[in-house]
Design an enzyme around this catalytic site. Structure first.
Site, PDB file in Angstrom:
ATOM      1  N   ARG A  10      -9.809  51.633  49.342  1.00  0.00           N
ATOM      2  CA  ARG A  10     -10.014  51.679  47.894  1.00  0.00           C
ATOM      3  C   ARG A  10     -11.400  51.130  47.622  1.00  0.00           C
ATOM      4  NH1 ARG A  10      -6.929  47.146  45.395  1.00  0.00           N
ATOM      5  NH2 ARG A  10      -9.042  46.364  45.106  1.00  0.00           N
ATOM      6  N   HIS A  56      -8.930  47.298  41.929  1.00  0.00           N
ATOM      7  CA  HIS A  56      -7.582  47.862  41.752  1.00  0.00           C
ATOM      8  C   HIS A  56      -7.528  48.753  40.511  1.00  0.00           C
ATOM      9  CE1 HIS A  56      -3.248  48.199  41.594  1.00  0.00           C
ATOM     10  NE2 HIS A  56      -3.237  47.652  40.409  1.00  0.00           N
ATOM     11  N   TYR A  80     -11.735  38.753  45.984  1.00  0.00           N
ATOM     12  CA  TYR A  80     -10.893  38.678  47.184  1.00  0.00           C
ATOM     13  C   TYR A  80     -11.385  39.506  48.379  1.00  0.00           C
ATOM     14  CZ  TYR A  80      -8.991  42.783  44.759  1.00  0.00           C
ATOM     15  OH  TYR A  80      -8.851  43.979  44.104  1.00  0.00           O
TER      16      TYR A  80
HETATM   17  C1  TPP Z   1       8.027  46.922  41.571  1.00  0.00           C
HETATM   18  C2  TPP Z   1       6.617  46.607  41.240  1.00  0.00           C
HETATM   19  N1  TPP Z   1       6.136  45.382  41.499  1.00  0.00           N
HETATM   20  C3  TPP Z   1       4.869  45.056  41.144  1.00  0.00           C
HETATM   21  C4  TPP Z   1       4.047  45.963  40.549  1.00  0.00           C
HETATM   22  C5  TPP Z   1       2.626  45.549  40.107  1.00  0.00           C
HETATM   23  N2  TPP Z   1       1.615  46.248  40.912  1.00  0.00           N
HETATM   24  C6  TPP Z   1       1.041  47.386  40.471  1.00  0.00           C
HETATM   25  S1  TPP Z   1       0.042  48.077  41.626  1.00  0.00           S
HETATM   26  C7  TPP Z   1       0.360  46.852  42.736  1.00  0.00           C
HETATM   27  C8  TPP Z   1      -0.231  46.935  44.113  1.00  0.00           C
HETATM   28  C9  TPP Z   1       0.183  48.177  44.820  1.00  0.00           C
HETATM   29  O1  TPP Z   1      -0.435  48.294  46.065  1.00  0.00           O
HETATM   30  P1  TPP Z   1      -0.284  49.610  46.954  1.00  0.00           P
HETATM   31  O2  TPP Z   1       1.143  49.979  47.059  1.00  0.00           O
HETATM   32  O3  TPP Z   1      -0.997  49.345  48.218  1.00  0.00           O
HETATM   33  O4  TPP Z   1      -0.978  50.766  46.136  1.00  0.00           O
HETATM   34  P2  TPP Z   1      -2.495  50.884  45.672  1.00  0.00           P
HETATM   35  O5  TPP Z   1      -2.593  50.225  44.330  1.00  0.00           O
HETATM   36  O6  TPP Z   1      -3.351  50.230  46.716  1.00  0.00           O
HETATM   37  O7  TPP Z   1      -2.750  52.339  45.570  1.00  0.00           O
HETATM   38  C10 TPP Z   1       1.215  45.902  42.178  1.00  0.00           C
HETATM   39  C11 TPP Z   1       1.660  44.679  42.855  1.00  0.00           C
HETATM   40  C12 TPP Z   1       4.582  47.231  40.298  1.00  0.00           C
HETATM   41  N3  TPP Z   1       3.871  48.193  39.712  1.00  0.00           N
HETATM   42  N4  TPP Z   1       5.865  47.524  40.657  1.00  0.00           N
END
Ligand code: TPP
Ligand code: TPP
Ligand code: MG
Ligand code: MG
Lengths: 366, 340, 366, 340
Positions: free
Chosen positions: C263, C267, C276
């Site tokens: 990425r 975020h 971080y």
């Molecule tokens: C059940 C749940 N817990 C927490 C979140 C908050 N949250 C949104 S994105 C994220 C990180 C997701 O990381 P990843 O699965 O690696 O996907 P990326 O954002 O890197 O595409 C979090 C913790 C959420 N959307 N759903």
């Protein structure tokens, strides 16, 4: 790659065939990966299994007499229940399920206290801190996370405590099992996961539960060493759990163990297994009985003779008699207890409800 | 095959549910049933008994042991045109599916402005009174009724079990179908023609003029018993069976309460933030000038569900209902002016 | 053993190194397990990535202008987003996350409709049945189960539809992912799981997420073939997804694919990745850029020249301009919509609330 | 280090929470903090900012992304003598942990007759008003307040944020700590000596004689604004901040309502089976003969939380609260006899 250096996958994979030390007919099968427990341990395993089975029969009998509301038998799983418990040290903790009363008793909890749950008097009848045994857990797989948290806390506090968590083949399908395996591996928590794969989740056979080569093959997906073991071989279960405890203690983290076994009885006394499985299959597994297998081995080794057997039987009989007797005493339950432990101190509303209930009860008695 | 030609039959509540499932499977090939032990075994309460054998294991089948998995895949199947009817083995074992229910099942229609419809029924055997150990006796209705987008219904009689389940399966909305397990074995006449009042209507089960007793599910039977006993004390109690908890049929209930001037809500769930709170709040507002006494609630204690040998202290009893009726200020309150 | 005969574990394991077809510098790397997509496909992949990146930049710009509440950029992940989508057939379905707007657009959904969510006008702005795209999913991993159910239903109905579900490295830790992988494998559902491992879950790096050799190593624990692929190599991603779709269509069941990527942005625009991670790490990954890599390869192959490049850029620019323009038009929202879709028919209570709100609004306007 | 020597300081609500966590970590080595992004990043709302750096990553750390895992391991840690304070990133992302919260966290003390104590705090940023997309704005309090064994509290001011969080961490009971995210950035004076009324007491935030407005969390600010506005219309409104939703401080609230004779409950959550129902039901019962009008509820609509650009229609507004006050039958009802 963004990741730190990784251990080769093969390190985490289980063997293709289950590890074992004693064949179904009682002959030893040397395994380079395992060492046979010492004679006194083998005798304790045997004693434990005889007592455990007697306890189990007694509990089933108590359901027929209406002294227990329900009982999930572990008959056939004695090697897993006892083999694992005897591999624990006093400071270690056990996180059992509803099926593992036998293990909880083997860990030193008073069987009457163990059966409080199934008798319907209270949810957990023993103090978890006395024998280091968490309450028997009903919501499947939820106890795996408690074990990981407990173990991680021990490590944080610098205590040498290993947590052993028991779960069934069915429970491996729950999300919580996944999360627990993952947290444990990432944290290198001193936990041992022992999956007793008894072939069924109530009526659902393993092939509807998973398409994996084995449940132990899940370990590599978390970076966790995994072991497939003959779950009806108490010596082997003891050896692999002991190894896993040693790994955990050495700071090497968790281990996933799958013990292949079989649930000889129905799911509980309320279930009727003939609705979903053939008698043949049960017969087949009876030939792999964990108790008679170890008996044969010990007899062949000259460690067990009629006299020792009689002693062992007599002790198991005594324990069962004591249990039966004590379970036949009617318990007096105090409804006031309903309000005492919801919070550290009852809230105003609970105090009022307690008073109302007390008034009702007095009225009823008047 | 000729099942639907009959009109009336006597069945226990569990049998009526079984019949409803069978008839739905028969009539609509999009209906399918899955969950833990619902196939070969026919469910731990035998509600799905015989269905896998009759309809084949493509339509009635056992899943891996994972409730979020069951509800989550049901959502996907419904998106693809099927009408899944899934079972959560016991009330507390639906909690692993809470996120799928709350964040998706309840919201997908709204999220997509109606483009995605989720005709999913989640059957949940709920409530106590059968000597079950912990986690097998929760009355979890409020977790669902507070969640917009779900319909929540619960039958109290075999007839309603049949009608409500058929209506639930036909509904274009997701339905949480709460089955009062303590009534599974009670028998009654079942009208297979489904001359039912519909999925969202309350019904008067007993007429009376002095007080309205409002209940549902497992507690309805106890409430009816209490009404009989109250008769001996000279109170003519009307008894309403809500049937639908979400939506709430305020019209039927408040019409009754405006007539009687007094109301007691009875349910097994803990009283605090229980369903009775909503009923009491709505009635207190809509019948303010008709009420001779506050709306009282007889509910479970505000404690975790007790062990079997103590559950009788938790559950609403005839005595507690009678006691609530007694407390409805029969003497001291001069009738309020009938204004409004 | 109680289980039916099992496939050897090695069948399910991924390669140790990620599969790839085009090296970071644009040179081809033949891989016996994969075949290079046809020229026209490669060109479509390139076009798609250029358009996708332009869309992404435009969306980020719209957040700065206050036209979008929030936007999670997929910059750097174009090979995964586009490679996967172009491997789908019209009848297949996509189950995307919040990160995958680019993929949804590539699938043919109007970008303005896609951005309805992030603009804050409604939760999902498109009709999922038009381009066979489920609503973008925010609760992590929950969409994996929807995909499995959808795919299983297709199979039940005898339809040849494959469901592709996208998820991140973080989402693999959720229980739902586990349950979805397991259900899919047991049911042999026609699903493709594509994990875009971009190294972070918001701020949490992969090593805090898993201790596994790779995320693809989870597959064997479900009996699911697994593939590790260079997620910045659009040709390779396309090839492995196409293979997985073919397997699914042939009734061979699901596949787990882990695409290693990064990425590039924070975020979301609301996040600050410098808190971080080091700039060095980002720089490092910029050298592996998916777009310029394929550009180099196509140029070397003589498939891309300045003129084609200009055409491609112009089209991407046009799309972005149209998006910008249309996003700059203020939308009129009707509060009455709030009540219309909660149930198929509004309940009495909702009708009343709608009337009350309408009265309020009228009052406000008066 | 000398942090706790100060007495008063001005902080935003999020800063007060951060300070409470820091002081708790400082004073009690059993306290530890974990969750998604709470370590290095300091939380998506920066509530744990700087804590990992200051206390080390054995005490403040990021977990894998799994909420059931976070709560489940917190339970195990608490069984082993620690005092975990965990974060659910947003309200709807606590739902995957629902089983662990409901079936274990709430029940383990009771299950073991007090042998196992679970001093776990679950911090949940909740509610709307910040233009968040779906799943980021739920008011999920009733799911917890209906679950016996949990304490549920929510601060509305920076001062209370500090005091309640310190009290929650010190509590031997599990606490669901709901943080009104729309108030994170509002500043106020914080008393670091914690002369707080305690974990389970409501407080009167504004005195008045005509009507009692009852609210909590994110809606309290709106309610106070409404009270000011009502003053202009000639109504002296008393405003109560519940702070503790479970248990409910009936004593404080009913004392006020018995004085004013009128009450309105205000919260963001959907009204149907919302927390206001319990307040209304209890007040209707305990203040029956004092009430000049029904207890009214101003809540969110009975719909899934709307998209950002429509949320203003969902949230309780000053106007809606004023409107409710207007509807409290100021003219038509002759005062009821003051009989009890
Ligand atoms: C059940 C749940 N817990 C927490 C979140 C908050 N949250 C949104 S994105 C994220 C990180 C997701 O990381 P990843 O699965 O690696 O996907 P990326 O954002 O890197 O595409 C979090 C913790 C959420 N959307 N759903
Ligand atoms: C979360 C949850 N879902 C469902 C149940 C109901 N249930 C009790 S035991 C059981 C089967 C468990 O099978 P397995 O894990 O293999 O353990 P075994 O009973 O064979 O020891 C089921 C479905 C439960 N206890 N918890
Ligand atoms: Mg089993
Ligand atoms: Mg990621």
């Amino acid at each position: 790659m963004t990741t730190t250096e990784r251990t080769a996958a093969s390190y985490f994979l289980p063997s293709d065939e289950p590890l074992g030390l004693v064949a179904p007919d009682g002959t030893p099968v040397p395994d380079p990966a395992l060492s046979m427990p010492a004679d006194d341990v083998l005798l304790r395993l045997y004693r434990g299994m005889v007592s455990g089975r007697r306890f189990d029969t007694q509990a089933t009998a108590l359901t027929k007499q209406g002294r227990l509301a329900v009982y999930p038998s572990a008959r056939g799983q004695e090697a897993g229940e006892i083999g694992a418990i005897l591999a624990l040290r006093p400071q270690d903790w056990l996180f059992p399920t509803y099926r593992d009363s036998m293990a909880v008793v083997a860990r030193g909890v008073d069987p009457v206290e163990v059966l409080t749950l199934l008798r319907g008097d209270w949810h957990c009848g023993y103090d978890p801190y006395r024998a280091n045994v968490a309450p028997q857990c009903t919501p499947l797989a939820t106890n795996t996370l408690h074990a990981v948290g407990f173990a991680h806390a021990a490590r944080t506090k610098g205590e040498d405590t290993v947590a052993l968590v028991l779960l069934g083949d069915g429970a491996t399908s729950e999300g919580d099992t996944h999360e627990a395996l993952n947290f444990a591996a990432v944290w290198k928590a001193p936990v041992v996961f022992l999956v007793q794969n008894n072939g069924y989740a109530i009526s659902v056979p393993l092939e509807k539960q998973t398409a994996a080569p084995s449940l132990a093959h899940k370990g590599v997906g978390y970076g966790m060493p995994s072991v497939l073991v003959d779950g009806n071989d108490a010596a082997a279960v003891h050896a692999v759990v002991e190894q896993a405890v040693a790994r955990a203690t050495a700071g090497e983290g968790p281990t996933l163990i799958e013990a292949l076994t079989y649930r000889i009885e129905s799911h509980t006394n309320a279930d009727d297994a003939t609705r979903y499985r053939d008698r043949d299959e049960v017969e087949q597994w009876l030939t792999r009985d964990p108790v008679s297998r170890l008996k044969q081995y010990l007899t062949d080794r000259g460690l067990l003779d009629d006299q020792v057997q009689q002693e062992i039987d007599a002790r198991a009989e005594e324990e069962a008699a004591s249990l039966r007797e004590r379970m036949n005493v009617d318990t007096e339950l105090d409804p006031a207890d309903l309000f005492k432990h919801v919070y550290a101190e009852p809230t105003a509303a609970l105090k009022q409800q307690a008073a109302e209930l007390a008034a009702e009860t007095t009225q009823d008695q008047a | 095959m000729t099942a639907t030609l009959d009109t009336d039959t006597t069945l226990p509540l569990a049998g009526a549910l079984n019949r409803a499932l069978a008839d739905a499977l028969e009539e609509d090939e999009r209906v399918l049933i899955f969950g833990e032990d619902v196939g070969t075994l026919g469910g731990v309460f035998r509600v799905t008994d015989g269905l896998a054998a009759r309809f084949g294991d493509a339509r009635v089948f056992d899943t891996p042991l994972a409730e979020s998995g069951i509800v989550g895949t049901a959502i996907g199947m419904a998106m693809n045109g099927l009408r899944p009817v899934v079972e959560m083995q016991f009330d507390a074992f639906a909690y692993p599916a809470f996120e799928q229910i709350t964040s998706h099942l309840a919201k997908l229609r709204n999220r997509t402005k109606g483009n995605v419809e989720l005709p999913v029924v989640i059957r949940v055997p709920y409530g106590g009174g059968i000597g079950g150990v912990e986690h097998h006796c929760d009355s979890s209705e409020v977790y669902y009724t507070h969640t917009a987008g779900l319909r929540v219904v619960t039958p109290a009689t075999p007839d309603d079990a049949y009608a409500l389940l058929r209506d639930a399966i036909d509904s274009p909305d997701p339905v949480i179908f709460l089955e009062p397990k303590r009534r599974y074995w009670e028998k009654g006449t079942v009208d297979l023609q489904r001359r039912s009042p519909g999925l969202d209507k309350a019904v008067v089960r007993r007429e009376g003029s002095d007080v309205t007793l409002i209940s549902y599910g497992g507690a309805l039977g106890t409430t009816l018993e209490a009404a009989e006993a109250a008769e001996e004390d000279g109170y003519h109690a009307e008894v309403i069976d809500l049937r639908s908890l979400a939506p709430f049929d305020l019209e039927t209930v408040s019409a009754s309460v405006r007539r009687t001037g007094r109301a007691v809500v009875v349910h097994e769930a803990s009283r605090f933030c229980g369903y009775g709170a909503e009923v009491a709040a709505q009635l207190s507002e809509s019948c303010f000038h008709y009420l001779e006494a506050p709306v009282l609630r007889v509910g479970g204690l505000d404690i975790p569900y007790p062990a079997p040998n103590l559950e009788q202290h938790h559950l609403p009893s005839v005595d507690r209902i009678l006691d609530a009726i007694e407390r409805l200020q029969w003497d001291d309150a001069a009738p309020l002016d009938g204004e409004k």
